[in-house]
Structures are given as structure tokens and as C-alpha cells.
Write a protein that holds these residues in place. Sequence first.
Motif, PDB file in Angstrom:
ATOM      1  N   SER B  15      -4.792  -2.590   0.045  1.00  0.00           N
ATOM      2  CA  SER B  15      -4.808  -2.576  -1.422  1.00  0.00           C
ATOM      3  C   SER B  15      -3.650  -1.709  -1.903  1.00  0.00           C
ATOM      4  O   SER B  15      -3.047  -0.957  -1.104  1.00  0.00           O
ATOM      5  CB  SER B  15      -6.127  -2.001  -1.938  1.00  0.00           C
ATOM      6  OG  SER B  15      -6.207  -0.631  -1.607  1.00  0.00           O
ATOM      7  N   ALA B  17      -3.919   0.888  -3.715  1.00  0.00           N
ATOM      8  CA  ALA B  17      -4.333   2.294  -3.568  1.00  0.00           C
ATOM      9  C   ALA B  17      -4.170   2.752  -2.116  1.00  0.00           C
ATOM     10  O   ALA B  17      -3.764   3.890  -1.858  1.00  0.00           O
ATOM     11  CB  ALA B  17      -5.775   2.466  -4.028  1.00  0.00           C
ATOM     12  N   ALA B  20      -0.574   3.313  -1.555  1.00  0.00           N
ATOM     13  CA  ALA B  20      -0.195   4.529  -2.289  1.00  0.00           C
ATOM     14  C   ALA B  20      -0.613   5.776  -1.517  1.00  0.00           C
ATOM     15  O   ALA B  20       0.135   6.758  -1.459  1.00  0.00           O
ATOM     16  CB  ALA B  20      -0.838   4.516  -3.674  1.00  0.00           C
ATOM     17  N   ASP B  21      -1.798   5.738  -0.895  1.00  0.00           N
ATOM     18  CA  ASP B  21      -2.266   6.879  -0.095  1.00  0.00           C
ATOM     19  C   ASP B  21      -1.297   7.187   1.034  1.00  0.00           C
ATOM     20  O   ASP B  21      -0.988   8.349   1.301  1.00  0.00           O
ATOM     21  CB  ASP B  21      -3.634   6.564   0.516  1.00  0.00           C
ATOM     22  CG  ASP B  21      -4.755   6.824  -0.470  1.00  0.00           C
ATOM     23  OD1 ASP B  21      -4.506   7.534  -1.468  1.00  0.00           O
ATOM     24  OD2 ASP B  21      -5.867   6.318  -0.251  1.00  0.00           O
ATOM     25  N   LYS B  24       1.751   8.716  -0.347  1.00  0.00           N
ATOM     26  CA  LYS B  24       1.469   9.919  -1.149  1.00  0.00           C
ATOM     27  C   LYS B  24       2.020   9.790  -2.569  1.00  0.00           C
ATOM     28  O   LYS B  24       2.692  10.685  -3.097  1.00  0.00           O
ATOM     29  CB  LYS B  24       2.021  11.171  -0.470  1.00  0.00           C
ATOM     30  CG  LYS B  24       1.276  11.519   0.814  1.00  0.00           C
ATOM     31  CD  LYS B  24       1.661  12.887   1.307  1.00  0.00           C
ATOM     32  CE  LYS B  24       0.780  13.401   2.408  1.00  0.00           C
ATOM     33  NZ  LYS B  24       0.385  12.441   3.429  1.00  0.00           N
ATOM     34  N   VAL B  25       1.743   8.635  -3.164  1.00  0.00           N
ATOM     35  CA  VAL B  25       2.095   8.402  -4.569  1.00  0.00           C
ATOM     36  C   VAL B  25       0.874   7.822  -5.279  1.00  0.00           C
ATOM     37  O   VAL B  25      -0.164   7.595  -4.651  1.00  0.00           O
ATOM     38  CB  VAL B  25       3.301   7.427  -4.718  1.00  0.00           C
ATOM     39  CG1 VAL B  25       4.555   8.003  -4.097  1.00  0.00           C
ATOM     40  CG2 VAL B  25       2.979   6.062  -4.127  1.00  0.00           C
ATOM     41  N   SER B  26       1.005   7.567  -6.570  1.00  0.00           N
ATOM     42  CA  SER B  26      -0.110   6.989  -7.318  1.00  0.00           C
ATOM     43  C   SER B  26      -0.115   5.463  -7.169  1.00  0.00           C
ATOM     44  O   SER B  26       0.907   4.866  -6.812  1.00  0.00           O
ATOM     45  CB  SER B  26       0.030   7.350  -8.791  1.00  0.00           C
ATOM     46  OG  SER B  26       1.190   6.744  -9.315  1.00  0.00           O
ATOM     47  N   ARG B  27      -1.279   4.856  -7.474  1.00  0.00           N
ATOM     48  CA  ARG B  27      -1.379   3.394  -7.415  1.00  0.00           C
ATOM     49  C   ARG B  27      -0.447   2.768  -8.447  1.00  0.00           C
ATOM     50  O   ARG B  27       0.159   1.723  -8.204  1.00  0.00           O
ATOM     51  CB  ARG B  27      -2.828   2.965  -7.667  1.00  0.00           C
ATOM     52  CG  ARG B  27      -3.107   1.492  -7.407  1.00  0.00           C
ATOM     53  CD  ARG B  27      -4.324   1.039  -8.143  1.00  0.00           C
ATOM     54  NE  ARG B  27      -4.233   1.331  -9.569  1.00  0.00           N
ATOM     55  CZ  ARG B  27      -3.533   0.625 -10.430  1.00  0.00           C
ATOM     56  NH1 ARG B  27      -2.845  -0.413 -10.041  1.00  0.00           N
ATOM     57  NH2 ARG B  27      -3.499   0.966 -11.712  1.00  0.00           N
ATOM     58  N   GLN B  28      -0.312   3.423  -9.606  1.00  0.00           N
ATOM     59  CA  GLN B  28       0.577   2.889 -10.651  1.00  0.00           C
ATOM     60  C   GLN B  28       2.014   2.777 -10.155  1.00  0.00           C
ATOM     61  O   GLN B  28       2.752   1.874 -10.539  1.00  0.00           O
ATOM     62  CB  GLN B  28       0.571   3.785 -11.905  1.00  0.00           C
ATOM     63  CG  GLN B  28      -0.710   3.795 -12.678  1.00  0.00           C
ATOM     64  CD  GLN B  28      -1.507   5.032 -12.329  1.00  0.00           C
ATOM     65  OE1 GLN B  28      -1.795   5.284 -11.170  1.00  0.00           O
ATOM     66  NE2 GLN B  28      -1.869   5.811 -13.327  1.00  0.00           N
ATOM     67  N   THR B  29       2.406   3.741  -9.310  1.00  0.00           N
ATOM     68  CA  THR B  29       3.777   3.735  -8.783  1.00  0.00           C
ATOM     69  C   THR B  29       3.994   2.510  -7.900  1.00  0.00           C
ATOM     70  O   THR B  29       5.006   1.810  -8.035  1.00  0.00           O
ATOM     71  CB  THR B  29       4.039   5.041  -7.995  1.00  0.00           C
ATOM     72  OG1 THR B  29       3.763   6.135  -8.857  1.00  0.00           O
ATOM     73  CG2 THR B  29       5.465   5.115  -7.497  1.00  0.00           C
ATOM     74  N   ALA B  32       4.138  -0.502 -10.145  1.00  0.00           N
ATOM     75  CA  ALA B  32       5.404  -0.586 -10.895  1.00  0.00           C
ATOM     76  C   ALA B  32       6.547  -1.057  -9.996  1.00  0.00           C
ATOM     77  O   ALA B  32       7.422  -1.812 -10.435  1.00  0.00           O
ATOM     78  CB  ALA B  32       5.732   0.779 -11.510  1.00  0.00           C
ATOM     79  N   LEU B  44      11.851   7.772  -1.540  1.00  0.00           N
ATOM     80  CA  LEU B  44      10.663   6.911  -1.539  1.00  0.00           C
ATOM     81  C   LEU B  44      10.980   5.553  -0.918  1.00  0.00           C
ATOM     82  O   LEU B  44      10.158   4.999  -0.175  1.00  0.00           O
ATOM     83  CB  LEU B  44      10.125   6.749  -2.974  1.00  0.00           C
ATOM     84  CG  LEU B  44       8.846   5.927  -3.126  1.00  0.00           C
ATOM     85  CD1 LEU B  44       7.723   6.433  -2.199  1.00  0.00           C
ATOM     86  CD2 LEU B  44       8.361   5.941  -4.577  1.00  0.00           C
TER      87      LEU B  44
END
Lengths: 132, 64
Positions: B15, B17, B20-21, B24-29, B32, B44
Motif C-alpha cells: 500500500s 502507507a 511510505a513506512d 520514512k515519509v508520509s503517505r501523502q508524499t 504526490a 529521496l
Amino acid sequence: MEKSSHERKVFSRYNAELFGALILYGIVLTITIYVGEPLKNGLEKTLILITPMGPFLLMIWVIVRLLRRVDEYLRLTILENVSIAAAVTAATTFTYGFMENAGYPRVSMFAVWPVMGAAWILVGVIRCALDR
Amino acid sequence: MKNILRELRAERGWSQAELADQLKVSRQTVNAIETGRYDPSLPLAFAISRLFRKSIEEVFLADP
């Protein structure tokens, strides 16, 4: 939407720090109003009444810590939202300043903060809607 | 800049998320970047390409 564990960790720490700073601000504000209000106008009263700005500086530090902890995209969006909200606030308060010259009632400078907060929320909502 | 992040993530069944885990960033990142609304920084972009064992050029494609 599901949040990543990184995001949860960053924001839970931020919420805890901000809550602590707000509690401290509330306590100091209550004490200074109780102690400072009865005093005669002068340096002593002024110094006591601006003491809550100490914990307020703590809140600024908490926000700086958040901006350093969040990832690059969130940092960018947060700063963009704040910048646009500041511009909207400037336009709104300038407009009302001119309206005061036209006879509208004088409003305290404290009113700027709710305007800024509302503008920030509005910008955030519009961004969410556009990003879908 | 285009990218194949969504395809790479789908291949692994992660997923947004979960990806993202690992980054080490947010799901929104992640969202985007996948939708092309945000081009990541070099660190990144390197982290993403390392995670999928690909070169940056294989993940991120310059606009023609």
C-alpha cells in the motif's frame, strides 16, 4: 486515509509537545492576569502581563521542531499553506483597516490571529479538494 | 518528471502507507510522487531507487 507510521510518530510527538506548551501558556496567562491586572500601569505591570510570551516562544520552538521532523513534501505543503494564509490575512486586515477609515468600528490587533487561523484552514481545505 | 513508482509498488503488493513506512515519509508524499504532483529531492529519489534495486533513471523518467 491510512497514515504511515513515520507520519503518526512525527505528529503524535508534535501534538504532545504543543499540548504541553499550550497548558503551560494557559497556566502562566491565568497567573499573570490574576497578579498583573490589579497593578498600576507601568513597567512592572507590563513585564508581568507579557510573561505568557515565554510559553508562547515554546510553541514556536515546537513548530520549528515539527518542520524539521516532517518529510520534504509535507514541509513544502505546510510552508506553502502558511504563506498563502499570511497573504490572505494581510489582504483581509488591510481591507478592514481601510474600512475603519470609512467609519467601521476599531478592532483589536488580536483579531488578526483568528483571521490567520481561518485563512490557514481555508487554504488547507482548498488544497485537499484540489489534490484529490 | 514521470515515474513508475505506482507500478513498482503494485508489483510488490504494497500500500502507499507501507511504502511510505519503508521510505520514512508520509503517505501523502508517496501519493504526490506517484501522481506526478511532486518531484522528490535527490536523497529521496536515491532511497526509492535503492529500495526497488533500480537506478534512478529506471524509476524516474525525464519529460520529453
